[in-house]
Design a protein around this motif. Structure first.
Motif, PDB file in Angstrom:
ATOM      1  N   PRO A  39      60.137  56.606  14.473  1.00  0.00           N
ATOM      2  CA  PRO A  39      59.382  55.487  13.895  1.00  0.00           C
ATOM      3  C   PRO A  39      58.107  55.200  14.692  1.00  0.00           C
ATOM      4  N   ARG A  40      56.976  55.518  14.077  1.00  0.00           N
ATOM      5  CA  ARG A  40      55.693  55.316  14.751  1.00  0.00           C
ATOM      6  C   ARG A  40      55.479  53.841  15.079  1.00  0.00           C
ATOM      7  N   HIS A  41      55.878  52.977  14.131  1.00  0.00           N
ATOM      8  CA  HIS A  41      55.568  51.545  14.326  1.00  0.00           C
ATOM      9  C   HIS A  41      56.296  50.958  15.524  1.00  0.00           C
ATOM     10  N   LEU A  42      57.327  51.623  16.011  1.00  0.00           N
ATOM     11  CA  LEU A  42      58.045  51.097  17.178  1.00  0.00           C
ATOM     12  C   LEU A  42      57.669  51.809  18.472  1.00  0.00           C
ATOM     13  N   LEU A  43      57.147  53.021  18.355  1.00  0.00           N
ATOM     14  CA  LEU A  43      56.966  53.829  19.562  1.00  0.00           C
ATOM     15  C   LEU A  43      55.518  54.081  19.940  1.00  0.00           C
ATOM     16  N   GLU A  44      54.598  53.830  19.031  1.00  0.00           N
ATOM     17  CA  GLU A  44      53.211  54.173  19.309  1.00  0.00           C
ATOM     18  C   GLU A  44      52.712  53.430  20.559  1.00  0.00           C
ATOM     19  N   GLY A  45      52.034  54.181  21.421  1.00  0.00           N
ATOM     20  CA  GLY A  45      51.462  53.578  22.615  1.00  0.00           C
ATOM     21  C   GLY A  45      52.460  53.364  23.733  1.00  0.00           C
ATOM     22  N   LYS A  46      53.689  53.793  23.533  1.00  0.00           N
ATOM     23  CA  LYS A  46      54.682  53.604  24.593  1.00  0.00           C
ATOM     24  C   LYS A  46      54.928  54.916  25.324  1.00  0.00           C
ATOM     25  N   ASN A  47      55.324  54.821  26.583  1.00  0.00           N
ATOM     26  CA  ASN A  47      55.664  56.008  27.349  1.00  0.00           C
ATOM     27  C   ASN A  47      57.101  56.400  27.028  1.00  0.00           C
ATOM     28  N   ILE A  48      57.218  57.408  26.199  1.00  0.00           N
ATOM     29  CA  ILE A  48      58.536  57.759  25.678  1.00  0.00           C
ATOM     30  C   ILE A  48      59.486  58.236  26.778  1.00  0.00           C
ATOM     31  N   ASN A  49      58.918  58.827  27.847  1.00  0.00           N
ATOM     32  CA  ASN A  49      59.775  59.340  28.917  1.00  0.00           C
ATOM     33  C   ASN A  49      60.554  58.232  29.603  1.00  0.00           C
ATOM     34  N   ASN A  50      59.958  57.050  29.650  1.00  0.00           N
ATOM     35  CA  ASN A  50      60.611  55.951  30.358  1.00  0.00           C
ATOM     36  C   ASN A  50      61.012  54.811  29.442  1.00  0.00           C
ATOM     37  N   ASN A  51      60.905  55.055  28.126  1.00  0.00           N
ATOM     38  CA  ASN A  51      61.192  53.948  27.217  1.00  0.00           C
ATOM     39  C   ASN A  51      62.687  53.765  27.052  1.00  0.00           C
ATOM     40  N   ILE A  52      63.236  53.096  28.037  1.00  0.00           N
ATOM     41  CA  ILE A  52      64.683  52.943  28.075  1.00  0.00           C
ATOM     42  C   ILE A  52      65.190  52.178  26.861  1.00  0.00           C
ATOM     43  N   GLU A  53      64.464  51.181  26.430  1.00  0.00           N
ATOM     44  CA  GLU A  53      64.943  50.333  25.351  1.00  0.00           C
ATOM     45  C   GLU A  53      65.204  51.129  24.068  1.00  0.00           C
ATOM     46  N   PHE A  54      64.230  51.897  23.613  1.00  0.00           N
ATOM     47  CA  PHE A  54      64.430  52.633  22.360  1.00  0.00           C
ATOM     48  C   PHE A  54      65.456  53.759  22.522  1.00  0.00           C
ATOM     49  N   ALA A  55      65.446  54.399  23.697  1.00  0.00           N
ATOM     50  CA  ALA A  55      66.380  55.508  23.918  1.00  0.00           C
ATOM     51  C   ALA A  55      67.824  55.028  23.926  1.00  0.00           C
ATOM     52  N   GLN A  56      68.000  53.728  24.175  1.00  0.00           N
ATOM     53  CA  GLN A  56      69.354  53.186  24.208  1.00  0.00           C
ATOM     54  C   GLN A  56      69.731  52.418  22.953  1.00  0.00           C
ATOM     55  N   HIS A  57      68.730  51.882  22.257  1.00  0.00           N
ATOM     56  CA  HIS A  57      68.989  51.149  21.020  1.00  0.00           C
ATOM     57  C   HIS A  57      68.030  51.624  19.944  1.00  0.00           C
ATOM     58  N   PRO A  58      68.190  52.858  19.486  1.00  0.00           N
ATOM     59  CA  PRO A  58      67.191  53.399  18.570  1.00  0.00           C
ATOM     60  C   PRO A  58      67.297  52.816  17.165  1.00  0.00           C
ATOM     61  N   VAL A  59      66.170  52.849  16.480  1.00  0.00           N
ATOM     62  CA  VAL A  59      66.141  52.534  15.054  1.00  0.00           C
ATOM     63  C   VAL A  59      65.906  53.845  14.325  1.00  0.00           C
ATOM     64  N   GLY A  60      66.794  54.194  13.428  1.00  0.00           N
ATOM     65  CA  GLY A  60      66.674  55.467  12.731  1.00  0.00           C
ATOM     66  C   GLY A  60      66.653  55.287  11.234  1.00  0.00           C
ATOM     67  N   LEU A  61      66.940  56.372  10.520  1.00  0.00           N
ATOM     68  CA  LEU A  61      66.987  56.304   9.062  1.00  0.00           C
ATOM     69  C   LEU A  61      68.114  57.166   8.548  1.00  0.00           C
ATOM     70  N   GLY A  62      69.009  57.579   9.454  1.00  0.00           N
ATOM     71  CA  GLY A  62      70.091  58.483   9.089  1.00  0.00           C
ATOM     72  C   GLY A  62      71.261  57.742   8.470  1.00  0.00           C
ATOM     73  N   PRO A  63      72.383  58.443   8.292  1.00  0.00           N
ATOM     74  CA  PRO A  63      73.540  57.837   7.630  1.00  0.00           C
ATOM     75  C   PRO A  63      74.151  56.661   8.406  1.00  0.00           C
ATOM     76  N   TYR A  64      73.894  56.584   9.693  1.00  0.00           N
ATOM     77  CA  TYR A  64      74.498  55.511  10.496  1.00  0.00           C
ATOM     78  C   TYR A  64      73.458  54.783  11.320  1.00  0.00           C
ATOM     79  N   ARG A  65      73.791  53.525  11.651  1.00  0.00           N
ATOM     80  CA  ARG A  65      72.931  52.691  12.478  1.00  0.00           C
ATOM     81  C   ARG A  65      73.578  52.525  13.835  1.00  0.00           C
ATOM     82  N   PHE A  66      72.741  52.469  14.866  1.00  0.00           N
ATOM     83  CA  PHE A  66      73.265  52.243  16.202  1.00  0.00           C
ATOM     84  C   PHE A  66      74.035  50.926  16.253  1.00  0.00           C
TER      85      PHE A  66
END
Lengths: 324, 522
Positions: free
Chosen positions: B154-181
């Motif tokens: 999701p670009r709207h949640l990750l743009e401009g963030k340092n993905i290598n250290n983005n602990i928040e999204f890596a632990q509570h991701p927002v996806g579009l698959g069959p299941y939600r975190f």
């Protein structure tokens, strides 16, 4: 007393420095690097990816620079960030695992003492009696039984066959929806097997120690005197012999303080308990240097403090040591 | 495998949870950063790709992309995305998200080990919200399959963030698959809830829980006690320990060919193994079926090349390599290896034929395989020792430095038939994967042509020829492909074992209302 403490604590600084240096060297001498796990035999990873990762983790620097950087952070109270992809602070990982391991080991120690002391006293008071022989054989069987095997047998019997106790983990899967009492009961149930199995192995050492220490004391003149005075055997044992016989046991306790934080890899693995043993083992396997160093330093500090505490405790229990 | 009905209704219904036992915990939930299998497994529930292999692993099926066009012989790929897909936070999924993921994975600062396929592309152009075009320097067939879930973020949640250290999204991701975190307790368990808005339909099973149980014996006890619903069985558990009536009533076992193979590889810089007759002789001296039966309890298939048996890429015309110790001896004699001093060991120029097979520690099946090979080679007069090495030492000190004679090792199989990295003459450098130093001009040409060709029939011809050459030259003695052997509680209906495994249709598994067991509150 205070100056003694200050001297001891000051002595810790060079000791810890030495320990950290040795730990760091041994760890980095081992073949392999954290980057291997992500790139070894992975055809999708190019050599450039490797270099990129090494640079990111600072592994392209000479070892003394890496050590210096690490030391600089530690002096400021920062153990760094895990090399694992979760990039979590090392302190968080340790503080997550530590309470679990400490709780298990304290319970285990309490259980060992609760049984070892009476067994030791009984065996010493009636040396070579049937009871002495039977308990001796039993504790040695416990000592000789590999704990992973005993664990699996107990799990099969109480967990899978009788369905009395949970098999693994620390909480049931529906724990959050339980009442307070239910939660307590659930936690206790989960602890019974791991704590009992772990205590089984420790029982032999402690009870034999108690027995020989008690026998030693019972041969002393003052015990003879007490008996000669016509005191009841019960009083002789409890009031006169036991107190003195416990002294060496206290030393042993002090020495086991650092052991409280080092979890057992095997037991934690089998019972699926996320404690220090598993944390350390998995970070060594992944070459997660910051976590390995963090755990080792925690261990070193607690070992040193444990020794100090044992010395102080000894002074407190034994009046003869207070002077001189 | 027939499901027993009888409990009244057998209709699909929403509800219930499946509890998996899994060996290790994940480290991150961002697919392009994941390097362990649990991370990929968890992320798979939460994210989805533009396309995916079908259950036979032969063709790519539409997922988030409705269709795609291959133009100019593969120089241009145009993807048409579905219009009705939303992230679980309600934002629409568009081509901008894919563009973002594409740029992110190619960004040198991103710590991913999967950038290679995307670096083959020259540019990506967004044509409108649901259409984008990728242009390649050269046609690159494996690239098509790379448009899976790796670049869908999701670009709207990750743009401009340092993905290598983005602990928040890596632990509570927002996806579009069959299941939600839902919840993640480190090293203990991980859970997801079904996504009612999933574009392929609301999955029937309400919740998936992964319990981290590092010991397989413990997992098995938990399975018997009802603490978990599914695990991967060991061959011993599959064949010997799950035949009781209780298991037959409460569980269903499945088996399918897994995506890895085990081989014996020869260091071709060693003059003894540079002689093709020696390699053929060794392949004839080894009984592959015997290894499968003894080591895997029959739960595997002998293989003759680097492709998964049963998929279209396997060259079926190649017969099983003959097991013929007599002919093996004759071949060795032809190559100059005879027992001239009568000690039972072949020799040549006064030197006995002796060497060491290396394999890595912690993989019991490889060690047992090497031991059986040792015996079989001893039968034809070759003196073999087996040495087991810790993984890092094995790779760094022996493989990378070419300090080996023969190895027993395995490769994971990618679904695309491209084998360039493992067999091309150029890929023999430090830390590269053709470490046996295999060099064959025709193979180089075939591999190059294969990865530039999109036409399936044409590719099939190319890789069939490639397998013929490998079969003839035996640079590896290909040994076997093990089978994966999962077990699942019998209340789960709709499971179908296929080359792709059993999870390929997980969103369509269900538990009839009357058999539902629980949903766990977190």
């Amino acid at each position: 007393m205070l100056s003694y403490l200050a001297r001891r604590l000051a002595g810790f600084v060079p000791l810890l420095l030495g320990i950290s240096l040795v730990s760091f060297s041994v760890m980095t001498l081992a073949p392999g690097s954290p980057v291997d796990l992500m790139t070894d035999l992975n055809p999708k990873a190019s050599p450039e990816d490797r270099i990129k990762l090494e640079k990111f983790y600072g592994l392209d620097q000479p070892l003394y620079v890496q050590y210096g950087l690490w030391l600089g952070r530690v002096v400021h109270g920062d153990l760094g960030t895990s090399f694992s992809r979760d990039r979590r602070p090392v302190v968080d990982k340790i503080l997550e695992a530590l309470p679990i391991t400490v709780m298990l080991n304290v319970l285990e120690l309490a259980l060992v003492l609760a049984f070892a002391i009476p067994i030791g006293i009984h065996s010493a008071a009636r040396q070579y009696s049937l009871g002495d022989r039977v308990t001796t054989v039993l504790v040695f069987i416990g000592f000789a039984t590999p704990d992973f095997w005993a664990a699996l047998l107990a799990m099969t019997l109480f967990g899978a066959e009788l369905n009395l106790l949970p098999i693994s983990g620390l909480r049931s899967i529906d724990y959050p929806s339980m009442s307070l009492l239910g939660k307590i009961a659930d936690s206790v149930k989960h602890l019974i097997l791991p704590v009992t199995i772990a205590a089984l192995g420790g029982l032999a050492g402690m009870s034999r120690y108690m027995r020989s220490s008690m026998l030693e004391v019972l041969r002393q003149d003052y015990v003879q005197t007490a008996r000669a005075k016509g005191l009841e055997e019960r009083v002789v044992l409890r009031r006169h012999a036991l107190r003195n016989a416990l002294l060496p046991v206290v030393t042993l306790l002090g020495l086991s303080i650092p052991g409280l934080i080092g979890g057992s890899v095997i037991a934690e693995q089998i019972f699926s308990i996320p404690g220090m043993g598993r944390l350390f083992f998995s970070s060594v396997m992944a070459r997660d240097y910051p976590v390995v160093m963090g755990v080792l330093m925690f261990g070193a500090i607690l070992t040193l403090l444990g020794n100090l505490a044992a010395d102080l405790l000894y002074v407190a229990v034994d009046p003869r040591l207070r002077k001189g | 495998m027939q499901n027993v009905g009888g409990e009244g209704d057998d209709q699909p219904a929403h509800g219930d949870a499946i509890v998996y036992g899994t060996i290790g915990d994940a480290s991150t939930l961002i697919p392009m950063l994941a390097s362990d299998s649990s991370s990929s497994e968890y992320a798979n529930d939460i994210f989805d790709g533009l396309l995916e292999y079908d259950k036979t692993l032969s063709t790519l099926e539409p997922r988030l992309a409705e269709k795609w066009d291959v133009e100019d012989g593969g120089l241009k790929l145009t993807f048409h995305l579905r219009h009705d897909v939303k992230w679980t936070d309600g934002q629409p999924f568009t081509a901008r998200d894919v563009e973002f993921g594409f740029n992110l994975i190619r960004d040198p600062a991103t710590l991913t080990a999967y950038a290679e396929d995307y670096k083959q592309a020259k540019s990506l152009e967004v044509l409108d919200d649901w259409t984008f075009r990728v242009v390649y320097e050269k046609p690159f067939a494996p690239a098509l399959a790379s448009w899976g879930s790796m670049v869908v973020l999701p670009r709207h949640l990750l743009e401009g963030k340092n993905i290598n250290n983005n602990i928040e999204f890596a632990q509570h991701p927002v996806g579009l698959g069959p299941y939600r975190f839902e919840n993640w307790q480190r090293n203990t368990r991980f859970s997801v809830r079904s996504n009612p808005g999933y574009y392929r339909g609301w999955p029937w099973v309400e919740q998936i829980v992964y319990r981290i149980i590092p010991d397989q014996a413990t997992q098995f006890l938990e399975l018997q006690a009802g603490g978990i619903d599914s695990m991967t069985l060991t061959p011993l558990q599959f064949t010997r320990q799950t035949s009781t009536p209780v298991f037959a009533r409460d569980f269903r076992k499945y088996r399918f060919v897994s995506n890895a193979y085990t081989y014996m590889g020869y260091n071709l810089d060693d003059p003894r193994f540079a002689d093709v007759r020696v390699r053929r002789a060794f392949s004839m001296a080894v009984n592959k079926q015997e290894i499968v039966d003894a080591v895997l309890f029959g739960l595997g298939k002998p293989c003759e090349g680097p492709y998964r048996p049963g998929t279209i890429w396997t060259n079926d015309k190649l017969p099983p390599y003959p097991f013929d110790p007599g002919k093996a001896r004759a071949l060795l004699a032809e190559a100059g290896w005879t027992d001239s001093d009568g000690d039972g060991i072949l020799d040549k120029d006064g030197k006995p034929f002796a060497f060491t097979i290396l394999t890595n520690q912690g993989n019991e099946t490889r060690l047992k395989t090497a031991t059986i090979i040792q015996k079989r080679l001893r039968d034809i007069g070759v003196d073999v020792k087996v040495r087991v090495l810790e993984w890092s030492a094995f790779i760094n000190d022996f493989i990378d430095k070419r300090r080996f004679e023969v190895i027993v090792l395995g490769w994971g199989l990618s679904l695309d038939p491209d084998q360039f990295d493992i067999w091309d003459s150029e890929k023999t450098g430090y830390k590269q994967f053709n470490f046996i130093d295999y060099k064959n001009k025709e193979v180089d040409d075939l591999l190059e042509k294969g990865r530039r060709t999109f036409d399936e029939a044409e590719r099939k011809r190319i890789y069939d020829r490639f397998q013929e050459i490998l079969y003839d030259e035996q640079p590896y003695t290909f040994l076997y492909v093990p089978e994966a052997t999962p077990i699942v509680a019998a209340r789960f209906h709709g499971i179908e074992a296929a080359p792709a495994g059993i999870s390929w249709n997980f969103p369509f598994w269900y538990v009839p209302k009357g058999q539902q067991k629980y949903v766990i509150t977190e």
